[in-house]
Write a protein that holds these residues in place. Structure first.
Motif, PDB file in Angstrom:
ATOM      1  N   LYS A 205      72.934  21.033 109.258  1.00  0.00           N
ATOM      2  CA  LYS A 205      74.192  20.389 108.650  1.00  0.00           C
ATOM      3  C   LYS A 205      75.246  21.770 108.168  1.00  0.00           C
ATOM      4  O   LYS A 205      76.429  21.647 108.510  1.00  0.00           O
ATOM      5  CB  LYS A 205      73.830  19.742 107.159  1.00  0.00           C
ATOM      6  CG  LYS A 205      73.277  18.339 107.449  1.00  0.00           C
ATOM      7  CD  LYS A 205      72.929  17.781 106.211  1.00  0.00           C
ATOM      8  CE  LYS A 205      72.295  16.283 106.364  1.00  0.00           C
ATOM      9  NZ  LYS A 205      71.948  15.678 104.990  1.00  0.00           N
ATOM     10  N   LEU A 206      74.552  22.769 107.762  1.00  0.00           N
ATOM     11  CA  LEU A 206      75.175  23.864 107.351  1.00  0.00           C
ATOM     12  C   LEU A 206      76.051  24.722 108.542  1.00  0.00           C
ATOM     13  O   LEU A 206      77.271  24.966 108.349  1.00  0.00           O
ATOM     14  CB  LEU A 206      74.566  24.943 106.678  1.00  0.00           C
ATOM     15  CG  LEU A 206      73.942  24.500 105.072  1.00  0.00           C
ATOM     16  CD1 LEU A 206      72.743  25.077 104.689  1.00  0.00           C
ATOM     17  CD2 LEU A 206      75.034  24.528 104.266  1.00  0.00           C
ATOM     18  N   ASN A 207      75.356  24.585 109.827  1.00  0.00           N
ATOM     19  CA  ASN A 207      75.754  25.267 110.877  1.00  0.00           C
ATOM     20  C   ASN A 207      77.051  24.598 111.368  1.00  0.00           C
ATOM     21  O   ASN A 207      77.883  24.981 112.142  1.00  0.00           O
ATOM     22  CB  ASN A 207      74.902  25.462 111.686  1.00  0.00           C
ATOM     23  CG  ASN A 207      74.006  26.612 111.838  1.00  0.00           C
ATOM     24  OD1 ASN A 207      74.249  27.770 111.306  1.00  0.00           O
ATOM     25  ND2 ASN A 207      72.760  26.576 112.168  1.00  0.00           N
ATOM     26  N   ALA A 208      77.103  23.281 111.099  1.00  0.00           N
ATOM     27  CA  ALA A 208      77.996  22.313 111.559  1.00  0.00           C
ATOM     28  C   ALA A 208      79.405  22.387 110.850  1.00  0.00           C
ATOM     29  O   ALA A 208      80.487  21.746 111.065  1.00  0.00           O
ATOM     30  CB  ALA A 208      77.584  20.831 111.617  1.00  0.00           C
ATOM     31  N   LYS A 209      79.429  23.081 109.865  1.00  0.00           N
ATOM     32  CA  LYS A 209      80.783  23.158 108.758  1.00  0.00           C
ATOM     33  C   LYS A 209      81.640  23.870 109.143  1.00  0.00           C
ATOM     34  O   LYS A 209      81.661  24.939 110.232  1.00  0.00           O
ATOM     35  CB  LYS A 209      80.071  23.839 107.428  1.00  0.00           C
ATOM     36  CG  LYS A 209      79.551  22.677 106.588  1.00  0.00           C
ATOM     37  CD  LYS A 209      79.080  23.157 105.169  1.00  0.00           C
ATOM     38  CE  LYS A 209      78.142  22.172 104.199  1.00  0.00           C
ATOM     39  NZ  LYS A 209      79.007  21.059 104.104  1.00  0.00           N
ATOM     40  N   ASP A 210      83.101  23.705 109.200  1.00  0.00           N
ATOM     41  CA  ASP A 210      84.291  24.427 109.513  1.00  0.00           C
ATOM     42  C   ASP A 210      83.972  25.889 108.586  1.00  0.00           C
ATOM     43  O   ASP A 210      83.512  25.791 107.838  1.00  0.00           O
ATOM     44  CB  ASP A 210      85.450  23.766 109.222  1.00  0.00           C
ATOM     45  CG  ASP A 210      85.409  22.453 110.163  1.00  0.00           C
ATOM     46  OD1 ASP A 210      85.065  22.498 111.464  1.00  0.00           O
ATOM     47  OD2 ASP A 210      86.168  21.434 109.668  1.00  0.00           O
ATOM     48  N   ASN A 211      85.052  26.587 109.397  1.00  0.00           N
ATOM     49  CA  ASN A 211      85.148  28.043 108.647  1.00  0.00           C
ATOM     50  C   ASN A 211      85.668  27.727 107.136  1.00  0.00           C
ATOM     51  O   ASN A 211      86.494  26.876 107.100  1.00  0.00           O
ATOM     52  CB  ASN A 211      85.803  29.109 109.496  1.00  0.00           C
ATOM     53  CG  ASN A 211      85.099  29.204 110.798  1.00  0.00           C
ATOM     54  OD1 ASN A 211      84.023  28.981 111.006  1.00  0.00           O
ATOM     55  ND2 ASN A 211      85.810  30.383 111.308  1.00  0.00           N
ATOM     56  N   PHE A 212      85.418  28.490 106.249  1.00  0.00           N
ATOM     57  CA  PHE A 212      86.121  28.523 104.957  1.00  0.00           C
ATOM     58  C   PHE A 212      87.154  29.685 104.722  1.00  0.00           C
ATOM     59  O   PHE A 212      87.097  30.611 105.759  1.00  0.00           O
ATOM     60  CB  PHE A 212      84.952  28.658 103.643  1.00  0.00           C
ATOM     61  CG  PHE A 212      83.856  27.551 103.719  1.00  0.00           C
ATOM     62  CD1 PHE A 212      84.269  26.633 102.716  1.00  0.00           C
ATOM     63  CD2 PHE A 212      82.550  27.888 104.385  1.00  0.00           C
ATOM     64  CE1 PHE A 212      83.348  25.608 102.634  1.00  0.00           C
ATOM     65  CE2 PHE A 212      81.898  26.933 104.202  1.00  0.00           C
ATOM     66  CZ  PHE A 212      82.175  25.851 103.321  1.00  0.00           C
ATOM     67  N   ASP A 213      88.091  29.394 103.854  1.00  0.00           N
ATOM     68  CA  ASP A 213      89.054  30.350 103.604  1.00  0.00           C
ATOM     69  C   ASP A 213      88.401  31.348 102.682  1.00  0.00           C
ATOM     70  O   ASP A 213      88.603  32.518 102.644  1.00  0.00           O
ATOM     71  CB  ASP A 213      90.268  29.620 103.099  1.00  0.00           C
ATOM     72  CG  ASP A 213      91.144  29.013 104.091  1.00  0.00           C
ATOM     73  OD1 ASP A 213      91.251  29.404 105.253  1.00  0.00           O
ATOM     74  OD2 ASP A 213      91.350  28.001 103.787  1.00  0.00           O
ATOM     75  N   MET A 214      87.669  30.825 101.718  1.00  0.00           N
ATOM     76  CA  MET A 214      86.936  31.544 100.554  1.00  0.00           C
ATOM     77  C   MET A 214      85.625  30.966 100.286  1.00  0.00           C
ATOM     78  O   MET A 214      85.525  29.913  99.979  1.00  0.00           O
ATOM     79  CB  MET A 214      87.963  31.780  99.335  1.00  0.00           C
ATOM     80  CG  MET A 214      87.351  32.708  98.301  1.00  0.00           C
ATOM     81  SD  MET A 214      88.530  32.815  96.880  1.00  0.00           S
ATOM     82  CE  MET A 214      89.964  33.295  97.638  1.00  0.00           C
ATOM     83  N   LEU A 215      84.569  31.718 100.533  1.00  0.00           N
ATOM     84  CA  LEU A 215      83.142  31.131 100.067  1.00  0.00           C
ATOM     85  C   LEU A 215      82.661  32.130  99.046  1.00  0.00           C
ATOM     86  O   LEU A 215      82.688  33.324  99.169  1.00  0.00           O
ATOM     87  CB  LEU A 215      82.460  31.491 101.461  1.00  0.00           C
ATOM     88  CG  LEU A 215      81.012  31.092 101.360  1.00  0.00           C
ATOM     89  CD1 LEU A 215      80.751  29.478 101.288  1.00  0.00           C
ATOM     90  CD2 LEU A 215      80.097  31.431 102.538  1.00  0.00           C
ATOM     91  N   ILE A 216      82.154  31.472  98.116  1.00  0.00           N
ATOM     92  CA  ILE A 216      81.542  32.049  96.827  1.00  0.00           C
ATOM     93  C   ILE A 216      79.963  31.835  97.108  1.00  0.00           C
ATOM     94  O   ILE A 216      79.420  30.941  97.354  1.00  0.00           O
ATOM     95  CB  ILE A 216      82.048  31.447  95.518  1.00  0.00           C
ATOM     96  CG1 ILE A 216      83.599  31.649  95.331  1.00  0.00           C
ATOM     97  CG2 ILE A 216      81.252  31.930  94.543  1.00  0.00           C
ATOM     98  CD1 ILE A 216      84.290  30.412  95.888  1.00  0.00           C
ATOM     99  N   VAL A 217      79.350  33.138  96.997  1.00  0.00           N
ATOM    100  CA  VAL A 217      77.885  32.994  96.921  1.00  0.00           C
ATOM    101  C   VAL A 217      77.298  33.389  95.708  1.00  0.00           C
ATOM    102  O   VAL A 217      77.725  34.506  94.613  1.00  0.00           O
ATOM    103  CB  VAL A 217      77.344  34.383  97.880  1.00  0.00           C
ATOM    104  CG1 VAL A 217      76.169  34.051  98.004  1.00  0.00           C
ATOM    105  CG2 VAL A 217      78.111  34.281  99.279  1.00  0.00           C
ATOM    106  N   GLY A 218      77.101  32.205  94.966  1.00  0.00           N
ATOM    107  CA  GLY A 218      76.350  32.105  93.405  1.00  0.00           C
ATOM    108  C   GLY A 218      77.298  31.221  92.865  1.00  0.00           C
ATOM    109  O   GLY A 218      78.355  31.020  92.792  1.00  0.00           O
TER     110      GLY A 218
END
Length: 525
Positions: A205-218
């Motif tokens: 499911k995660l691999n199928a997601k479109d690219n993000f403009d901003m991804l927050i880790v945490g």
């Protein structure tokens, strides 16, 4: 037992009930049984759809079950569900009646698909703020799937069961008589643990997601603030987190969050999550980052399950974790006498001897709290003086069952193979060694940044903190950081939130200046 305001609230909640419910109690002549019956009757008085029976036949007394009349009950409470567990009780009534739970439909379907008879028991303490999450999750699963049964057990009331299962920390979950898990667990985590194919499903499911403009880790205070500020700019925003709320979930009392005189960690996290969800933020919970890579067209975050998320910018807000003593025996006796949360596990050591490691605010506060529960507290500090605030030291010194040992180096945790029996330490002034007989050790010696996975990728300080500039940017262009994982001093919730907002603004400025964002979008913002 219940005041007028609570009764009024219960009347409103119980209007949502779908089917009648019977509370079936197993009681004796004890005071605790009398209190349980009083509580059940008062709750039942708030709705015509709730009745009380005293014909229960449980081995645990006092206890009661929640279920529909004439059906086999699957939810039980051994002990009085007061304090943090009152909400668990009310939700059990609503969900057992057929009221739909507030979880994703995918999770509901996965719960329904769980096969085999599963009997869960969750050992809790009424002062534990993480325990209700586990109790409510397992109650929900029992309400949805007839193959699942769940029983909440108050460890302070059923000491025999605590000894039988060698419970030394809460919440502890037993499944079909065997240890299943410890610590806070959400319904998503529990389902994932039962579903052996869960990592592969999540990765797909995660691999199928479109690219993000901003991804927050945490997903702690810094990450939540960053997500809100990013989403308000109208860009595609995501949060990937191992546990939404982070370290704040383990914080009981918060009295320095400006404009909020007093609150609790889980309550603040709930408010943060609701605020984040009010925007179009893709929250990917229960996912741990494993690698950070710069590519020709952006930045990649690889997760432990193998999934790869792509984004034009990234904000690292992975927070920190409890620092460990790193002495022989600590890992062997973790949750077998070695603990890190006095609020959660303190009641399990009632009348016993314990030590608190650390003389800062956290350590002294822990010693003060434990002194009201245990027979003897010994606070052990490495330095020649305590570092806690003066008002806390004054309170600590006033307690008759507290001993303070300074200039002490902890050397080893000792036990009998199943639980802690003593602690060996060295006097740093004369190098003599001593053994302290006890049953519990509470470690309160600070935090370590969760940045091990970033080593060799971006610049870290000698303490492992992410080095950031005045806009929150790291040594890798397009990657920003905020909160307790960074070099910014003073690890406080309110500071983390401000730094998260600043990092989001800095990252958005980066997107504009690198011409990643379309010109008309930049002008509209």
């Amino acid at each position: 037992m219940l005041d007028t305001n609570i009764k009024t609230q219960l009347k409103a909640y119980f209007e949502k009930m779908v089917s009648p419910i019977v509370l079936t109690a197993t009681l004796d002549a004890s005071e605790s049984s009398a209190q349980m019956l009083e509580l059940l009757n008062e709750v039942a008085e708030q709705s015509d759809s709730i009745t009380v029976s005293t014909e229960g036949q449980s081995k645990n007394v006092p206890s009661f079950t929640v279920g529909k009349p004439g059906e086999a009950t699957r939810i039980a409470f051994s002990g009085l569900p007061m304090g943090h567990e009152m909400t668990s009780f009310i939700l059990a009534i609503l969900q057992s009646s057929g009221y739909p739970p507030k979880v994703e439909q995918d999770i509901i379907e996965r719960i329904r698909g769980i096969e085999g008879k599963l009997h869960f028991q969750t050992f809790i303490s009424l002062s534990c703020h993480n325990c209700p999450d586990v109790v409510q999750a397992l109650n929900l699963m029992a309400a949805i799937n007839p193959n699942i049964e769940h029983e909440m057990i108050d460890g302070a009331l059923f000491q025999g069961l605590v000894d039988q299962y060698k419970i030394m920390a809460v919440p502890t979950v037993i499944l079909n008589g065997e240890a299943f898990g410890q610590g806070r667990m959400t319904v998503e985590e529990l389902v994932a643990k039962l579903d052996t194919n869960s990592p592969q499903k999540d990765a797909a499911k995660l691999n199928a997601k479109d690219n993000f403009d901003m991804l927050i880790v945490g997903g702690g205070p810094a990450g939540s603030a960053a997500a809100i500020y990013a989403a308000r700019k109208g860009i595609r925003t995501g949060i990937v987190a191992e546990r939404f709320g982070g370290q704040v979930m383990d914080t009981m009392g918060i009295e320095n969050f400006i404009s909020v005189q007093e609150t609790q960690g889980p309550k603040l996290v709930q408010a943060l999550e609701q605020h984040v969800k009010s925007y179009e933020v893709d929250i990917m919970n229960l996912q741990r980052a494993n690698a950070l890579r710069k590519t020709d067209d952006g930045i990649e975050i690889e997760l432990v399950n193998g999934a790869v998320l792509k984004s034009k910018s990234v904000i690292l807000s992975t927070g920190a974790r409890w620092r460990e003593m790193n002495v022989p025996g600590e890992q062997e006796y973790r949750n077998k006498g070695v603990a890190y949360c006095p609020h959660c596990d303190g009641p399990l050591f009632k009348g016993k001897r314990v030590a608190v490691i650390g003389g800062g605010n956290s350590g002294v506060e822990a010693a003060i709290d434990l002194a009201g529960i245990v027979s003897q507290v010994t606070l052990i500090e490495f330095d020649s003086k305590l570092r806690a605030d003066a008002v806390l030291q004054t309170k600590l010194n006033s307690l008759p069952n507290v001993t303070i040992i300074k200039s002490a180096l902890t050397k080893e945790v000792l036990g009998d193979g199943t639980k802690v029996s003593s602690l060996r330490y060295q006097d740093r002034t004369d190098h003599s060694e001593h053994t302290l007989e006890l049953e519990g050790i509470f470690v309160q010696i600070g935090l370590l940044p969760n940045t091990d996975w970033l080593k060799g990728t971006i610049e870290l300080s000698k303490h492992g903190e992410v080095i950031v500039d005045n806009k929150g940017e790291t040594s890798m262009p397009g990657v920003f950081a905020a909160g307790d994982c960074t070099t910014v001093p003073y690890k406080q919730i309110i500071i983390a939130m401000g730094e998260g907002a600043k990092a989001a603004l800095g990252a958005f400025d980066y997107l504009i200046r690198s011409s990643v964002v379309e010109p008309e979008k930049a002008l509209a913002a």
